[in-house]
Design an enzyme around this catalytic site. Structure first.
Site, mmCIF file in Angstrom:
data_model
loop_
_atom_site.group_PDB
_atom_site.id
_atom_site.type_symbol
_atom_site.label_atom_id
_atom_site.label_comp_id
_atom_site.label_asym_id
_atom_site.label_seq_id
_atom_site.Cartn_x
_atom_site.Cartn_y
_atom_site.Cartn_z
ATOM 1 N N ASN A 135 -79.859 -25.019 39.004
ATOM 2 C CA ASN A 135 -81.219 -23.925 40.465
ATOM 3 C C ASN A 135 -80.772 -24.670 41.652
ATOM 4 O O ASN A 135 -80.518 -23.083 42.296
ATOM 5 C CB ASN A 135 -82.468 -25.065 40.382
ATOM 6 C CG ASN A 135 -83.345 -26.559 40.457
ATOM 7 O OD1 ASN A 135 -82.056 -27.070 39.552
ATOM 8 N ND2 ASN A 135 -83.666 -26.993 41.214
ATOM 9 N N SER A 183 -89.244 -20.840 32.086
ATOM 10 C CA SER A 183 -90.282 -20.194 32.281
ATOM 11 C C SER A 183 -90.579 -18.600 32.440
ATOM 12 O O SER A 183 -89.660 -17.986 33.332
ATOM 13 C CB SER A 183 -89.704 -21.233 33.612
ATOM 14 O OG SER A 183 -90.884 -21.057 34.548
ATOM 15 N N HIS A 185 -91.941 -17.304 35.730
ATOM 16 C CA HIS A 185 -92.154 -17.019 37.166
ATOM 17 C C HIS A 185 -90.911 -17.290 37.623
ATOM 18 O O HIS A 185 -90.575 -16.079 38.164
ATOM 19 C CB HIS A 185 -92.981 -17.465 37.617
ATOM 20 C CG HIS A 185 -92.392 -18.890 38.224
ATOM 21 N ND1 HIS A 185 -92.467 -19.534 39.167
ATOM 22 C CD2 HIS A 185 -92.451 -19.563 37.417
ATOM 23 C CE1 HIS A 185 -91.708 -20.567 39.133
ATOM 24 N NE2 HIS A 185 -92.379 -20.886 38.186
ATOM 25 N N THR A 221 -106.843 -23.260 24.072
ATOM 26 C CA THR A 221 -106.885 -22.223 24.077
ATOM 27 C C THR A 221 -105.500 -20.970 24.965
ATOM 28 O O THR A 221 -105.621 -21.168 26.152
ATOM 29 C CB THR A 221 -108.514 -21.595 25.002
ATOM 30 O OG1 THR A 221 -109.237 -22.203 24.199
ATOM 31 C CG2 THR A 221 -108.678 -19.860 24.677
ATOM 32 N N CYS A 308 -89.154 -27.918 44.930
ATOM 33 C CA CYS A 308 -90.004 -28.711 44.605
ATOM 34 C C CYS A 308 -89.736 -30.278 44.798
ATOM 35 O O CYS A 308 -90.522 -30.760 45.354
ATOM 36 C CB CYS A 308 -89.897 -28.896 43.128
ATOM 37 S SG CYS A 308 -89.392 -27.756 42.454
HETATM 38 C C1 LIG Z 1 -84.369 -25.480 36.283
HETATM 39 C C2 LIG Z 1 -85.954 -25.794 36.377
HETATM 40 N N1 LIG Z 1 -86.406 -26.681 35.675
HETATM 41 C C3 LIG Z 1 -87.662 -26.436 35.287
HETATM 42 C C4 LIG Z 1 -88.276 -25.790 36.740
HETATM 43 C C5 LIG Z 1 -90.121 -25.952 36.767
HETATM 44 O O1 LIG Z 1 -90.286 -24.605 35.494
HETATM 45 P P1 LIG Z 1 -92.061 -24.037 35.892
HETATM 46 O O2 LIG Z 1 -91.864 -23.912 37.424
HETATM 47 O O3 LIG Z 1 -92.701 -23.229 35.181
HETATM 48 O O4 LIG Z 1 -92.782 -25.929 35.032
HETATM 49 C C6 LIG Z 1 -87.556 -25.655 37.099
HETATM 50 C C7 LIG Z 1 -88.270 -24.690 38.965
HETATM 51 O O5 LIG Z 1 -88.141 -24.798 39.961
HETATM 52 C C8 LIG Z 1 -86.122 -25.383 37.376
HETATM 53 O O6 LIG Z 1 -85.322 -25.111 38.704
#
Ligand SMILES: Cc1ncc(COP(=O)(O)O)c(C=O)c1O
Length: 362
Positions: A135, A183, A185, A221, A308
């Site tokens: 990421n 994911s 989003h 649900t 994060c």
């Molecule tokens: C490599 C990676 N895994 C998992 C996630 C987590 O995804 P979510 O935001 O849908 O919980 C992210 C989010 O930044 C990510 O970049």
């Protein structure tokens, strides 16, 4: 606002929003109910399941909808085996690293999982989890070859493909993995939705028990509007993948060419095989957070590492794992481009960056 933080999240595509809206108002039935209105919800989920499966060349019945990538990662690591011994790399997402990992494999300075040190691990593991695209750096990992090694050792293989889907072709079958996280989003779908793709029978223990939804593997649900939106986003990502990739590549190339003029800037993993939208760089003698704030004042949104971890002031664990010197790691800025960014925005960004760095002794 110039939004250069698409690895953190993406805006919901208008076409996605359009298909979601009726499921908030007109088609609100619980898909588990038995009447006609409920069957509409059920059938919309079935369609979304097919769309998501198609994005990664899986079968629809292999898709388990979750609340996002974090839940999919947790489900993969905690739902297959009791007390599994897990091996992963040092630069995974926190949702993997905080899941009771037994052993960490190192990564190379170029941002790849160190396959050499992986091959030298003698201990027996039950489950391996390695991300397909990092990421922060955007480096694409050779998951097919890692999963081949794992197969030979009888180890179950999971890949976090959250940052790969929609950016490169992702093929669940060809990668040879048993489990894969996605994911919504990150691909212009809504937040709070994702999926774990599983090969038959691997997942045994749900994290959430209750009403038996998602073949008993994820109770609760279903979030029908979000799932419908995720499905549409997956369909669009499939169709537009190459156009989006080329567009981002053009912008990224333009950006990196201009960054060459800044002697104080170093692009991380520059020569590695990276996705087309991501550029992470360090600025000598600068603090990333400060630079981020100054860019924000110019209405430019970037990240100083992974979103994060951005409330922590520490250096990026990804860059430290790649043995980037701590001060340079603390100066990291990540630009992650999206399908609607323009060359003019890149030029504006470079112009503002130049002004900031000229006026600032960081
Ligand atoms: C490599 C990676 N895994 C998992 C996630 C987590 O995804 P979510 O935001 O849908 O919980 C992210 C989010 O930044 C990510 O970049």
């Amino acid at each position: 606002m110039i939004f250069f933080d698409h690895n953190a999240t993406t805006p919901v595509d208008e076409r996605v929003l359009e298909v979601m809206l009726p499921f908030f108002s007109r088609f609100y039935a619980n898909p588990s109910s038995l009447y006609k209105l409920a069957r509409l919800s059920r059938s919309a989920i079935d369609t979304a399941r097919e769309q998501v499966a198609q994005l990664v060349n899986a079968r629809p019945e292999q898709v388990i909808f979750t609340s996002g990538g974090t839940e999919a990662n947790n489900l993969a690591l905690k739902g297959c085996l009791s007390n599994a011994k897990i091996i992963t790399s040092a630069f995974e997402h926190p949702s993997i690293l905080q899941s009771g990992i037994a052993e960490l494999v190192g990564v190379t300075e170029q941002g790849y999982i160190d396959q050499h040190s992986l091959a030298q691990f003698n201990q027996q593991f039950d489950l391996a989890s390695f991300m397909l695209v990092n990421n922060e750096t955007g480096v694409i990992q050779d998951i097919a070859s890692i999963s081949n090694i794992m197969k030979q050792r009888g180890v179950l293989m999971h890949t976090d493909a959250v940052q790969a889907a929609g950016k490169i072709p992702v093929d669940f079958q060809a990668l040879g993995v048993d489990l894969m996280s996605l994911s919504s989003h990150k691909i212009y779908g809504p937040k709070g939705c994702g999926a774990l793709i599983t090969s038959t029978g691997q997942l045994k223990k749900p994290l959430l028990t209750g009403g038996g939804q998602e073949a008993g593997l994820r109770a609760g649900t279903e979030n029908v509007p979000a799932i419908v939106g995720f499905g549409k986003a997956a369909e669009l990502a499939c169709v537009e993948l190459e156009a989006r990739r080329q567009h981002c590549f053009q912008l990224k190339t333009h950006l990196e060419q201009q960054l060459l003029d800044f002697p104080e800037i170093r692009v991380f993993a520059k020569e590695s095989n990276r996705v087309a939208n991501t550029v992470q760089f360090g600025v000598q003698n600068c603090v990333g957070e400060m630079l981020l704030m100054l860019l924000d004042r110019q209405n430019i949104a970037v990240s100083s590492g992974s979103a994060c971890a951005s409330n922590e002031q520490s250096a990026s664990h990804v860059l430290l794992a790649m043995e980037v010197e701590e001060n340079l790691a603390k100066s990291a800025i990540r630009v992650s481009l999206g399908k609607d960014n323009t060359l003019d925005e890149v030029d504006y960004f470079v112009q503002k960056l130049r002004q900031i760095l000229t006026g600032l002794s960081c």
